[in-house]
Design a protein around this motif. Structure first.
Motif, PDB file in Angstrom:
ATOM      1  N   ARG A 118       0.836  -1.187   0.000  1.00  0.00           N
ATOM      2  CA  ARG A 118       0.000   0.000   0.000  1.00  0.00           C
ATOM      3  C   ARG A 118       0.883   1.253   0.000  1.00  0.00           C
ATOM      4  NH1 ARG A 118      -1.468  -3.369   4.074  1.00  0.00           N
ATOM      5  NH2 ARG A 118      -3.422  -4.526   3.833  1.00  0.00           N
ATOM      6  N   GLU A 119       0.462   2.260  -0.734  1.00  0.00           N
ATOM      7  CA  GLU A 119       1.237   3.494  -0.813  1.00  0.00           C
ATOM      8  C   GLU A 119       1.429   4.132   0.549  1.00  0.00           C
ATOM      9  OE1 GLU A 119       1.510   6.747  -4.362  1.00  0.00           O
ATOM     10  OE2 GLU A 119      -0.436   6.549  -3.373  1.00  0.00           O
ATOM     11  N   ALA A 120       0.450   3.968   1.430  1.00  0.00           N
ATOM     12  CA  ALA A 120       0.557   4.536   2.772  1.00  0.00           C
ATOM     13  C   ALA A 120       1.739   3.961   3.546  1.00  0.00           C
ATOM     14  CB  ALA A 120      -0.741   4.295   3.547  1.00  0.00           C
ATOM     15  N   ASP A 121       2.226   2.779   3.130  1.00  0.00           N
ATOM     16  CA  ASP A 121       3.349   2.147   3.824  1.00  0.00           C
ATOM     17  C   ASP A 121       4.581   3.042   3.827  1.00  0.00           C
ATOM     18  OD1 ASP A 121       1.720  -0.017   4.218  1.00  0.00           O
ATOM     19  OD2 ASP A 121       2.671  -1.281   2.695  1.00  0.00           O
ATOM     20  N   TRP A 122       4.773   3.805   2.748  1.00  0.00           N
ATOM     21  CA  TRP A 122       5.950   4.692   2.702  1.00  0.00           C
ATOM     22  C   TRP A 122       5.590   6.168   2.741  1.00  0.00           C
ATOM     23  CZ3 TRP A 122       4.866   1.035  -1.094  1.00  0.00           C
ATOM     24  CH2 TRP A 122       4.280   1.515  -2.287  1.00  0.00           C
ATOM     25  N   LEU A 123       4.326   6.517   2.466  1.00  0.00           N
ATOM     26  CA  LEU A 123       3.937   7.919   2.581  1.00  0.00           C
ATOM     27  C   LEU A 123       3.728   8.324   4.031  1.00  0.00           C
ATOM     28  CD1 LEU A 123       1.433   8.421  -0.383  1.00  0.00           C
ATOM     29  CD2 LEU A 123       3.887   8.921  -0.292  1.00  0.00           C
ATOM     30  N   ASP A 124       3.312   7.379   4.853  1.00  0.00           N
ATOM     31  CA  ASP A 124       3.082   7.654   6.271  1.00  0.00           C
ATOM     32  C   ASP A 124       3.726   6.564   7.117  1.00  0.00           C
ATOM     33  OD1 ASP A 124       2.120   8.856   8.578  1.00  0.00           O
ATOM     34  OD2 ASP A 124       0.170   7.843   8.467  1.00  0.00           O
ATOM     35  N   PRO A 125       5.065   6.436   7.053  1.00  0.00           N
ATOM     36  CA  PRO A 125       5.751   5.346   7.756  1.00  0.00           C
ATOM     37  C   PRO A 125       5.978   5.681   9.227  1.00  0.00           C
ATOM     38  CG  PRO A 125       7.360   6.698   6.651  1.00  0.00           C
ATOM     39  CD  PRO A 125       6.014   7.299   6.318  1.00  0.00           C
ATOM     40  N   PRO A 126       6.226   4.671  10.037  1.00  0.00           N
ATOM     41  CA  PRO A 126       6.641   4.953  11.414  1.00  0.00           C
ATOM     42  C   PRO A 126       8.026   5.582  11.414  1.00  0.00           C
ATOM     43  CG  PRO A 126       6.878   2.618  10.927  1.00  0.00           C
ATOM     44  CD  PRO A 126       6.183   3.229   9.748  1.00  0.00           C
ATOM     45  N   PRO A 127       8.355   6.353  12.442  1.00  0.00           N
ATOM     46  CA  PRO A 127       9.688   6.973  12.496  1.00  0.00           C
ATOM     47  C   PRO A 127      10.790   5.921  12.465  1.00  0.00           C
ATOM     48  CG  PRO A 127       8.248   7.909  14.174  1.00  0.00           C
ATOM     49  CD  PRO A 127       7.521   6.733  13.611  1.00  0.00           C
ATOM     50  N   LEU A 128      11.857   6.209  11.742  1.00  0.00           N
ATOM     51  CA  LEU A 128      12.977   5.275  11.629  1.00  0.00           C
ATOM     52  C   LEU A 128      13.840   5.362  12.877  1.00  0.00           C
ATOM     53  CD1 LEU A 128      15.061   4.775   8.407  1.00  0.00           C
ATOM     54  CD2 LEU A 128      16.180   4.860  10.621  1.00  0.00           C
ATOM     55  N   ASP A 129      14.221   4.215  13.399  1.00  0.00           N
ATOM     56  CA  ASP A 129      15.063   4.162  14.593  1.00  0.00           C
ATOM     57  C   ASP A 129      16.061   3.025  14.421  1.00  0.00           C
ATOM     58  OD1 ASP A 129      16.248   4.002  17.077  1.00  0.00           O
ATOM     59  OD2 ASP A 129      14.366   4.095  18.217  1.00  0.00           O
ATOM     60  N   GLN A 130      17.310   3.374  14.144  1.00  0.00           N
ATOM     61  CA  GLN A 130      18.332   2.352  13.892  1.00  0.00           C
ATOM     62  C   GLN A 130      18.863   1.713  15.170  1.00  0.00           C
ATOM     63  OE1 GLN A 130      21.209   4.326  11.303  1.00  0.00           O
ATOM     64  NE2 GLN A 130      20.236   3.416   9.508  1.00  0.00           N
ATOM     65  N   ARG A 131      18.266   2.036  16.306  1.00  0.00           N
ATOM     66  CA  ARG A 131      18.582   1.285  17.520  1.00  0.00           C
ATOM     67  C   ARG A 131      17.805  -0.029  17.566  1.00  0.00           C
ATOM     68  NH1 ARG A 131      16.944   5.868  21.717  1.00  0.00           N
ATOM     69  NH2 ARG A 131      15.154   5.699  20.302  1.00  0.00           N
ATOM     70  N   ARG A 188      20.612   6.412  13.305  1.00  0.00           N
ATOM     71  CA  ARG A 188      19.686   7.418  12.803  1.00  0.00           C
ATOM     72  C   ARG A 188      18.369   7.232  13.540  1.00  0.00           C
ATOM     73  NH1 ARG A 188      17.383   7.543   6.582  1.00  0.00           N
ATOM     74  NH2 ARG A 188      15.726   9.087   6.911  1.00  0.00           N
ATOM     75  N   ILE A 189      17.904   8.298  14.173  1.00  0.00           N
ATOM     76  CA  ILE A 189      16.681   8.238  14.966  1.00  0.00           C
ATOM     77  C   ILE A 189      15.780   9.384  14.532  1.00  0.00           C
ATOM     78  CG2 ILE A 189      15.684   8.240  17.278  1.00  0.00           C
ATOM     79  CD1 ILE A 189      18.496   7.469  18.322  1.00  0.00           C
ATOM     80  N   GLU A 190      14.606   9.038  14.009  1.00  0.00           N
ATOM     81  CA  GLU A 190      13.642  10.056  13.601  1.00  0.00           C
ATOM     82  C   GLU A 190      12.620  10.256  14.707  1.00  0.00           C
ATOM     83  OE1 GLU A 190      11.988   8.618   9.993  1.00  0.00           O
ATOM     84  OE2 GLU A 190      13.737   9.162   8.774  1.00  0.00           O
ATOM     85  N   VAL A 191      12.122  11.466  14.812  1.00  0.00           N
ATOM     86  CA  VAL A 191      11.095  11.797  15.792  1.00  0.00           C
ATOM     87  C   VAL A 191       9.791  11.994  15.058  1.00  0.00           C
ATOM     88  CG1 VAL A 191      10.368  13.430  17.568  1.00  0.00           C
ATOM     89  CG2 VAL A 191      12.802  12.892  17.287  1.00  0.00           C
ATOM     90  N   ALA A 192       8.739  11.379  15.563  1.00  0.00           N
ATOM     91  CA  ALA A 192       7.431  11.516  14.925  1.00  0.00           C
ATOM     92  C   ALA A 192       6.991  12.964  14.920  1.00  0.00           C
ATOM     93  CB  ALA A 192       6.408  10.654  15.664  1.00  0.00           C
TER      94      ALA A 192
END
Length: 371
Positions: free
Chosen positions: A328-341, A357-361
């Motif tokens: 589904r397109e939403a899988d990458w248009l609205d993904p959870p924040p990336l957290d390489q931990r 790399r840690i993204e904040v929602a």
């Protein structure tokens, strides 16, 4: 991890600092296997049932915000550098079909481990670089000729094909066009119909035209809808008939062989973008994980309309593999924040001293509360 039918099992990734259950021993007792990727039981089933893109024209700037799907990429054979480069170039999703790994598998256990790896760890690894990862599951035509192994693999395919992240059966088709390959192809077409999944077809490297026509004839015999099937590895000698019969036509962009950026550009110019799909088929050989964005850049340079480029490098792949209900397109248009931990069974893509790399929602209106 949940399967396509909504059944829950052990998840393949965890929140920061945690690990998942490490079950996965091969257990043939009672005609069952334990799945290494998620720990669930596998019952046997009778087989009968933005950056700059290097292109031919030099460095071409990518359009900001451009997104690509590489719908045929054997990422188990690639490095983390490839994932990083693909993400920078705008690749948001990949589809990894089952294939021959360069050396023959000699047992069911090695096949189970391979399928589990592309369903589990490879999905995790792609996600650590912001790329969504999906799979096609199948017995490839080359190894279909090992009759004893083929029978065992066909018996467990229904369980694997029902797992989370599977968008099609594939790569299916012919290699040497033997009777055994034909039998395995037909059984897997029936399985795809039973599970309501699309199909990705591997057309043979030798005698490609005859093998492609033969494959489509078999699909017709089994009343498989062409609009749910990608015939891949096309060349100029097969494209017209594949499109005329209503199939999606995939083109693997390999350096110096099969199909190149310039040749596909001319094919799109001649036939238009409808149901044409560009992919890299990058694997352990000389291949290019940036083939899709490079081809898009070249097509733009040669005057192909932006809407057509989007179809060939994004929309058509989403249309056919989205029929699975999994992609589904939403899988990458609205993904959870990336957290390489995040860890996969205690393992990280990082090594000691590397900064994750840690993204904040980003807060939305739904997150606001009046206190």
């Amino acid at each position: 991890m949940a399967d396509r039918r909504g059944n829950s099992s052990v998840d393949s990734s965890t929140s920061s600092g945690n690990t998942v259950d490490s079950r996965g021993d091969l257990d043939r007792a009672g005609d069952r296997l334990t799945c290494p990727c998620c720990g669930s039981g596998l019952a046997f089933k009778a087989s009968g049932s933005s950056g700059r893109l290097e292109s031919l024209g030099g460095a071409i700037p990518a359009t900001a915000g451009t997104m690509f799907i590489d719908p045929h990429a054997h990422m188990i054979s690639r490095t983390t550098d490839d994932y990083e480069a693909m993400a920078r170039a705008g690749v948001v999703a990949v589809v990894e079909p089952s294939f021959w790994q360069g050396q023959a598998r000699t047992s069911l256990g090695s096949y189970v481990d391979y399928l589990s790896s592309i369903l589990g760890f490879e999905k995790f690894r792609a996600g650590q670089f912001g790329i969504r990862h999906y799979c096609c599951i199948g017995l490839n035509p080359k190894e279909a000729n090992n009759e004893a192994l083929a029978e065992e693999v066909l018996a467990v395919l229904p369980e694997f094909a029902a797992k989370d992240g599977v968008v099609a059966l594939g790569e299916l088709g012919y290699d040497e066009q033997t009777p055994q390959e034909d039998r395995c192809l037909r059984l897997q077409i029936d399985l795809a119909r039973e599970l309501d999944l699309p199909i990705m077809v591997h057309t043979p490297h030798r005698d490609k035209h005859r093998g492609t026509l033969r494959t489509m004839d078999v699909l017709t015999e089994h009343q498989f809808d062409p609009a749910r099937c990608v015939i891949d590895h096309n060349t100029e000698e097969t494209v017209r008939e594949v499109l005329e019969r209503g199939y999606f036509a995939g083109f693997s962009i390999y350096p110096h062989t099969k199909m190149g950026n310039e040749r596909l550009t001319e094919i799109v110019r001649q036939y238009g973008p409808e149901r044409i799909i560009a992919d890299s088929a990058c694997d352990w050989g000389v291949s290019d994980p940036l083939a899709v964005p490079k081809t898009a850049a070249l097509m733009a340079e040669r005057g192909i309309a932006a809407a057509s480029i989007r179809q060939v490098t994004y929309s058509n792949a989403l249309a056919v593999y989205g029929l699975s209900g999994v992609m589904r397109e939403a899988d990458w248009l609205d993904p959870p924040p990336l957290d390489q931990r995040t860890l996969f069974r205690g393992n990280s893509v990082l090594r000691g001293g590397q900064t994750p790399r840690i993204e904040v929602a980003t807060p939305t209106m739904h997150d606001l509360r009046i206190r």
